[in-house]
Design a protein around this motif. Structure first.
Motif, short mmCIF file in Angstrom:
data_model
loop_
_atom_site.label_atom_id
_atom_site.label_comp_id
_atom_site.label_asym_id
_atom_site.label_seq_id
_atom_site.Cartn_x
_atom_site.Cartn_y
_atom_site.Cartn_z
N ILE A 1 0.85 -1.19 0.00
CA ILE A 1 0.00 0.00 0.00
C ILE A 1 0.89 1.24 0.00
CG2 ILE A 1 -1.79 1.26 1.26
CD1 ILE A 1 -2.70 -1.42 2.41
N GLY A 2 0.78 2.07 -1.04
CA GLY A 2 1.61 3.25 -1.18
C GLY A 2 1.17 4.40 -0.29
N ARG A 3 1.93 5.48 -0.35
CA ARG A 3 1.72 6.63 0.54
C ARG A 3 0.31 7.21 0.41
NH1 ARG A 3 2.22 11.66 -0.89
NH2 ARG A 3 3.51 11.07 -2.68
N LYS A 4 -0.16 7.46 -0.81
CA LYS A 4 -1.47 8.07 -1.00
C LYS A 4 -2.58 7.17 -0.45
CE LYS A 4 -0.23 10.86 -5.02
NZ LYS A 4 -0.50 11.14 -6.47
N GLU A 5 -2.46 5.87 -0.72
CA GLU A 5 -3.46 4.93 -0.22
C GLU A 5 -3.41 4.85 1.30
OE1 GLU A 5 -1.31 4.33 -2.61
OE2 GLU A 5 -2.56 4.18 -4.39
N ARG A 6 -2.19 4.96 1.89
CA ARG A 6 -2.06 4.92 3.34
C ARG A 6 -2.80 6.11 3.98
NH1 ARG A 6 3.56 4.00 2.39
NH2 ARG A 6 4.11 5.93 3.47
N PHE A 7 -2.60 7.28 3.40
CA PHE A 7 -3.30 8.47 3.91
C PHE A 7 -4.81 8.27 3.83
CE2 PHE A 7 0.70 10.70 3.83
CZ PHE A 7 0.54 11.74 4.73
N ALA A 8 -5.28 7.70 2.74
CA ALA A 8 -6.71 7.49 2.56
C ALA A 8 -7.26 6.53 3.62
CB ALA A 8 -7.01 6.96 1.16
N LEU A 9 -6.53 5.46 3.89
CA LEU A 9 -6.95 4.50 4.92
C LEU A 9 -7.01 5.15 6.29
CD1 LEU A 9 -4.99 1.28 3.90
CD2 LEU A 9 -7.47 1.55 3.93
N LEU A 10 -6.00 5.94 6.62
CA LEU A 10 -5.95 6.59 7.93
C LEU A 10 -7.04 7.63 8.08
CD1 LEU A 10 -2.08 6.85 8.07
CD2 LEU A 10 -3.47 5.61 9.72
N ARG A 11 -7.32 8.36 7.00
CA ARG A 11 -8.42 9.34 7.06
C ARG A 11 -9.77 8.62 7.20
NH1 ARG A 11 -5.57 11.96 2.83
NH2 ARG A 11 -7.06 11.07 1.33
N GLY A 12 -9.89 7.46 6.57
CA GLY A 12 -11.14 6.71 6.67
C GLY A 12 -11.39 6.15 8.05
N GLU A 13 -10.33 5.99 8.84
CA GLU A 13 -10.44 5.51 10.22
C GLU A 13 -9.89 6.57 11.16
OE1 GLU A 13 -11.74 3.01 11.73
OE2 GLU A 13 -12.33 1.65 10.10
N LYS A 14 -10.43 7.78 11.05
CA LYS A 14 -9.87 8.90 11.83
C LYS A 14 -9.92 8.64 13.33
CE LYS A 14 -12.45 12.10 9.91
NZ LYS A 14 -12.96 11.44 8.69
N GLY A 15 -11.01 8.03 13.80
CA GLY A 15 -11.13 7.79 15.23
C GLY A 15 -10.00 6.92 15.75
N ALA A 16 -9.80 5.76 15.13
CA ALA A 16 -8.75 4.84 15.55
C ALA A 16 -7.37 5.45 15.35
CB ALA A 16 -8.86 3.53 14.78
N THR A 17 -7.19 6.15 14.23
CA THR A 17 -5.91 6.78 13.93
C THR A 17 -5.54 7.79 15.00
OG1 THR A 17 -6.22 6.51 11.55
CG2 THR A 17 -4.66 8.19 12.25
N LEU A 18 -6.49 8.63 15.40
CA LEU A 18 -6.23 9.64 16.42
C LEU A 18 -6.10 9.05 17.81
CD1 LEU A 18 -8.57 12.52 15.19
CD2 LEU A 18 -6.09 12.35 14.95
#
Length: 258
Positions: free
Chosen positions: A200-217
């Motif tokens: 999973i490349g950088r752009k896709e990683r950002f998209a995954l993390l934004r999609g799971e903002k609660g868990a990411t934060l």
């Protein structure tokens, strides 16, 4: 109203799960002390480098503040003002150190943390079909992605630094926003290894993390606050890497979706 409440509840639940992943990482290294010691080596090397840089900044913050505020030369309260600016400069440097510490430590200890992250995934049921890449290519890609991430960080932290001079807002709202921004990008850095292993490349990683903002934060903010305490970043770095592997498996790229 339910259309508003349900997403909020989802994010709150995700936040708690992200916090839980951080504690699961801590529990994993507690059960595997040999791997914890293994992961301390690059963390200690990076800590020494950052300690020298922060000591220099702490002893020269006044000079930097004077250089940055020539417009205050004629002010009667310039010394008080520059003292406050010097404190803000040091705090900003400390926050930037916390943000970049993970990236630098991961770059220094790429082979160490790759092995640690792989071991965590083995214990959790097996590795995904890893994408093979030469070490130097992986290292250069990691450095490039970290520099790009740092650019995004500065886009947020520079305006927040300026807002820090605003009375009331600078002492209340800005620190909260700073922790949120810092926590997100700390998660970006820490989850890079297990996500790159999945191709999973950088752009896709950002998209995954934004999609799971609660868990990411939940994961990143907790670690960011902990990393602000001297030496804690060194001790927790192996646990943070382990927790990131768990976060990826449980929230970002579960095995059944890989």
């Amino acid at each position: 109203m339910s259309d508003i409440v349900r997403p909020a509840q989802r994010e709150a639940g995700g936040f708690l799960r992200g916090v839980g992943c951080a504690f699961k990482g801590l529990g994993w290294v507690a059960r595997h002390p040999r791997w914890w010691l293994f992961g301390l080596i690059p963390a200690l090397i990076a800590f020494v480098l950052y300690a020298f840089a922060l000591v220099w900044l702490g002893t020269h913050a006044g000079d930097v503040a004077k250089w940055a505020t020539p417009f205050a030369d004629g002010w009667g309260w310039r010394d008080v003002f520059r003292t406050l600016v010097g404190i803000l400069i040091f705090v900003a440097g400390l926050a930037l150190a916390v943000l970049t510490y993970a990236a630098v430590t991961l770059a220094i200890g790429e082979p160490f943390y790759e092995k640690l992250s792989e071991k965590v995934e083995e214990d959790l049921g097996g590795l995904p079909a890893a994408v093979d890449a030469p070490f130097w290519r992986s290292l250069m890609r990691s450095i490039r992605d970290s520099l790009i991430t740092l650019g995004y960080v500065l886009l947020f932290t520079i305006p927040l630094f300026v807002l820090g001079f605003v009375p009331v807002i600078g002492q209340t709202v800005v620190p909260v926003l700073g922790a949120i921004v810092s926590g997100f990008f700390l998660s970006v850095e820490l989850t890079a290894l297990p996500l790159e292993r999945r191709g999973i490349g950088r752009k896709e990683r950002f998209a995954l993390l934004r999609g799971e903002k609660g868990a990411t934060l939940g994961f990143g903010v907790l670690l960011f606050l902990a990393f602000m305490i001297p030496l804690v970043a060194v001790v927790l770095m192996p646990a943070a890497v382990a927790g990131a592997a768990i976060l990826v498996r449980e929230r970002l790229a579960p095995p059944q979706e890989v």
